[in-house]
Design a protein around this motif. Structure first.
Motif, PDB file in Angstrom:
ATOM      1  N   ASP A   1      -4.362   3.098   1.597  1.00  0.00           N
ATOM      2  CA  ASP A   1      -3.110   3.243   2.168  1.00  0.00           C
ATOM      3  C   ASP A   1      -3.389   3.713   3.677  1.00  0.00           C
ATOM      4  O   ASP A   1      -2.995   4.913   3.979  1.00  0.00           O
ATOM      5  CB  ASP A   1      -2.309   4.170   1.726  1.00  0.00           C
ATOM      6  CG  ASP A   1      -0.802   4.109   2.241  1.00  0.00           C
ATOM      7  OD1 ASP A   1      -0.576   3.127   3.189  1.00  0.00           O
ATOM      8  OD2 ASP A   1       0.087   4.757   1.825  1.00  0.00           O
TER       9      ASP A   1
ATOM     10  N   SER B   1       0.674   3.676  -3.579  1.00  0.00           N
ATOM     11  CA  SER B   1       0.056   4.819  -3.273  1.00  0.00           C
ATOM     12  C   SER B   1       1.179   5.878  -3.514  1.00  0.00           C
ATOM     13  O   SER B   1       0.706   7.045  -4.089  1.00  0.00           O
ATOM     14  CB  SER B   1      -0.650   5.060  -1.671  1.00  0.00           C
ATOM     15  OG  SER B   1       0.568   5.215  -0.789  1.00  0.00           O
TER      16      SER B   1
ATOM     17  N   GLU C   1       0.701  -1.276  -0.240  1.00  0.00           N
ATOM     18  CA  GLU C   1       0.053   0.021  -0.144  1.00  0.00           C
ATOM     19  C   GLU C   1       0.839   1.254  -0.097  1.00  0.00           C
ATOM     20  O   GLU C   1       0.598   2.264  -0.794  1.00  0.00           O
ATOM     21  CB  GLU C   1      -0.873  -0.111   1.274  1.00  0.00           C
ATOM     22  CG  GLU C   1      -2.001  -0.919   1.322  1.00  0.00           C
ATOM     23  CD  GLU C   1      -2.799  -1.097   2.253  1.00  0.00           C
ATOM     24  OE1 GLU C   1      -3.908  -1.500   2.462  1.00  0.00           O
ATOM     25  OE2 GLU C   1      -2.602  -0.565   3.512  1.00  0.00           O
ATOM     26  N   THR C   2       1.994   1.243   0.743  1.00  0.00           N
ATOM     27  CA  THR C   2       2.661   2.582   0.669  1.00  0.00           C
ATOM     28  C   THR C   2       3.452   2.704  -0.589  1.00  0.00           C
ATOM     29  O   THR C   2       3.667   3.891  -1.132  1.00  0.00           O
ATOM     30  CB  THR C   2       4.080   2.157   1.800  1.00  0.00           C
ATOM     31  OG1 THR C   2       3.320   2.157   3.152  1.00  0.00           O
ATOM     32  CG2 THR C   2       4.872   3.306   1.827  1.00  0.00           C
TER      33      THR C   2
END
Length: 423
Positions: A275, A248, A244-245
């Motif tokens: 995120d 995004s 997710e980091t």
């Protein structure tokens, strides 16, 4: 005599051999290719002599040390996959250096390239048992930013690149160079936002979208030890958090061009919104005439739920109206501590925008910076709404209201309180 490592094809010239007191054979090898490791099968002049029990790498140096023992400051950490051709990599670095004006007189800094900076013949020793204690990690965390060079979508599949982008996700700069074009998280020195948009216009959009689908569990690493090391690291960090980091980060990097091209998609919105570990979001869409109320709604829908810092540069977005500001204010959550909004020159905004902003300021807010210079329809009624809904938690305030019905700026919270008292 020639010495050869069985599995990797490492090659060297033997400089001498002697039988030790304990009966073991000691062979001195001048390595010309690859890396010899303990336990691997070894041939000397095509004769198998078994696997060496111990490797003494005394005197091993990196290519950087070969060129100069003088320490250098690395402003940029180079992230790339090692299957990229050297010509392509160097060309990308040259493009970046030219755009970032790294070669200008008095410029400091440089580029950290693992292949050249680390001692490749004792790489395991260099990395050590804890990656966060290694020279690689120090270089990454001390850099001002990451330069990602892209020659194909393969870079988005590599485990090392995935980890580097995750570990450096909070650095000030992220620049991505591909085929002579460059995307950047921030503008270049002396570059206007309009010029930034024109520079990024030529970037390969389809290739950039591959960054939105990076998956650490499906990523690739050539060396088995690396695969095992990162599997443990990703498991400890949380594979979902890592993905997710990174994804995004690419979504936000792509957002201005997505607005420019009319390609803000559900995928882009959901990639940022999902995120949940993101606490800070900074984005400039300044002077994008394509950014209007529907675009503001899309941006509002993308805001992650746990933001504590939001910084949006929307100056010169002349088509924004109160409806767009309302959509944003209704979606930024209740955890914000730092809020920066730049609506300079957004001439269609009225006191209703200031009112809805005021009504949605969270009780956690400590730092507010608001710029509405040139918003000619904003005036004292809007400031009364701000006073009515003012969070007592705010300790720092800065605002510009020149060329409005207020026609003044506020440099401190005391300036604002004085204004309210006088009015």
């Amino acid at each position: 005599m020639d010495a050869q490592r069985l599995r990797s094809g490492a090659v060297g010239t033997t400089q001498g051999a002697e039988v030790m007191a304990d009966g073991r054979l000691a062979v001195s090898v001048d390595v010309t290719h690859g890396s010899f490791v303990a336990g691997d099968g070894l041939f000397i002049d095509s004769i198998a002599v078994g696997g060496p029990e111990e490797i003494d790498l005394t005197g091993s140096i990196s290519y950087k040390e070969f060129l100069s023992p003088k320490p250098c400051i690395a402003q940029w950490y180079c992230c790339h996959w090692w299957g990229e051709s050297l010509d392509s990599f160097v060309s990308s670095c040259q493009t970046h250096a030219q755009l970032r004006r790294r070669g200008s007189p008095g410029s400091a800094g440089g580029y950290w390239v693992a292949a050249f900076a680390m001692r490749q013949h004792e790489l395991r020793e260099e990395l050590g048992p804890d990656l966060k204690e290694s020279p690689f990690y120090d270089a990454l965390r001390l850099a001002d930013g990451i330069l990602l060079t892209v020659d194909s979508e393969e870079v988005f599949r590599r485990t090392w690149c995935h980890y580097e982008l995750y570990a450096g996700s909070d650095l000030k700069h992220l620049d991505v160079v591909c085929n002579g074009a460059m995307l950047s998280r921030t503008g270049l020195p002396g570059e206007s936002m309009v010029a930034k948009q024109l520079r990024e216009k030529g970037f390969d959009w389809e290739l950039l979208l591959k960054g939105l689908t990076m998956n650490c569990e499906a990523s690739r690493a050539t060396v088995l030890a690396d695969r095992r090391m990162f599997a443990a690291i990703f498991d400890q960090e949380g594979t979902l958090k890592v993905d997710e980091t990174v994804c995004s980060t690419f979504a936000l990097l792509a957002w201005p061009q997505a607005v420019k091209r009319g390609l803000v998609s559900t995928q882009l919105i959901e990639t940022v919104a999902s995120d949940v570990n993101r606490e800070a979001l900074e984005l400039s869409l300044a002077h994008l005439q394509e950014f209007q109320d529907p675009g503001m709604l899309q941006l509002a829908q993308s805001l992650p739920p746990n933001l504590t810092k939001l910084k949006l540069g929307l100056e010169g977005c002349h088509e924004l109206t109160d409806q767009g500001v309302k959509a944003l204010a209704n979606r930024w959550g209740t955890k914000l501590k730092h809020l920066y909004l730049d609506f300079v020159g957004c001439g269609k905004l009225t006191d209703a925008s200031l009112s809805v902003l005021a009504q949605n300021l969270p009780p956690t807010l400590t730092d507010l910076e608001l710029h509405m210079a040139g918003c000619v329809l904003v005036g004292p009624p809007g400031m009364e709404h701000l006073k009515k809904h003012w969070p007592k938690s705010v300790k720092v305030f800065r605002a510009s209201f020149k060329a409005t019905k207020l026609n003044r700026n506020f440099m401190t919270l005391q300036d604002l309180e004085d204004y309210w008292r006088e009015s």
